[in-house]
Design a protein around this motif. Structure first.
Motif, short mmCIF file in Angstrom:
data_model
loop_
_atom_site.label_atom_id
_atom_site.label_comp_id
_atom_site.label_asym_id
_atom_site.label_seq_id
_atom_site.Cartn_x
_atom_site.Cartn_y
_atom_site.Cartn_z
N THR A 83 7.72 44.80 1.82
CA THR A 83 8.80 45.74 1.53
C THR A 83 9.28 46.42 2.80
O THR A 83 10.49 46.57 3.02
CB THR A 83 8.34 46.79 0.49
OG1 THR A 83 7.97 46.11 -0.70
CG2 THR A 83 9.44 47.80 0.20
N ALA A 84 8.35 46.81 3.67
CA ALA A 84 8.74 47.44 4.94
C ALA A 84 9.61 46.49 5.76
O ALA A 84 10.60 46.91 6.37
CB ALA A 84 7.49 47.84 5.72
N ALA A 85 9.25 45.21 5.80
CA ALA A 85 10.05 44.22 6.54
C ALA A 85 11.46 44.11 5.98
O ALA A 85 12.42 43.96 6.73
CB ALA A 85 9.36 42.86 6.53
N LEU A 86 11.59 44.22 4.68
CA LEU A 86 12.92 44.18 4.06
C LEU A 86 13.80 45.34 4.52
O LEU A 86 15.02 45.24 4.51
CB LEU A 86 12.80 44.18 2.54
CG LEU A 86 12.28 42.90 1.91
CD1 LEU A 86 12.01 43.11 0.42
CD2 LEU A 86 13.25 41.75 2.12
N PHE A 87 13.16 46.43 4.92
CA PHE A 87 13.88 47.60 5.41
C PHE A 87 13.93 47.65 6.94
O PHE A 87 14.21 48.69 7.53
CB PHE A 87 13.27 48.89 4.84
CG PHE A 87 13.59 49.09 3.39
CD1 PHE A 87 14.79 49.68 3.01
CD2 PHE A 87 12.71 48.67 2.41
CE1 PHE A 87 15.10 49.85 1.67
CE2 PHE A 87 13.01 48.84 1.07
CZ PHE A 87 14.21 49.43 0.70
N GLY A 88 13.61 46.53 7.58
CA GLY A 88 13.73 46.42 9.02
C GLY A 88 12.56 46.94 9.81
O GLY A 88 12.64 47.09 11.02
#
Length: 89
Positions: free
Chosen positions: A59-64
């Motif tokens: 999820t963190a990766a999805l938010f950059g």
């Protein structure tokens, strides 16, 4: 560079499913045939105790954001290994 790395490097889609994996990853994860793994939710490869942490990292990766976590998880053949994971967008 990725193809020659002994590290387990995977690319996930926006749903967190495995799209590709380098040769080093196939060896490290004891994968005989990548097609049996393609499209699998990466979080589901982790033991239940690690899944929330893995899900937060994706999820963190999805938010950059870049994240990192460590944990024990089995290979596809059941060998328990320690994994140091870095998840990047």
């Amino acid at each position: 560079l990725v193809g020659n790395s002994p590290d387990c490097i995977k690319m996930l889609d926006l749903s967190g499913r495995v799209l590709t994996m380098n040769e080093g990853g196939l060896v490290a994860l004891d994968v005989d045939d990548f097609e049996t793994l393609r499209g699998t939710e990466w979080v589901a490869l982790w033991p239940e105790a690690c899944r929330d942490t893995a899900r937060r990292a994706v999820t963190a990766a999805l938010f950059g954001e870049r994240s990192r976590f460590q944990g024990y998880g089995p290979t596809l053949k059941g060998t328990l290994k320690f994994w140091d994971n870095i998840i990047t967008p």
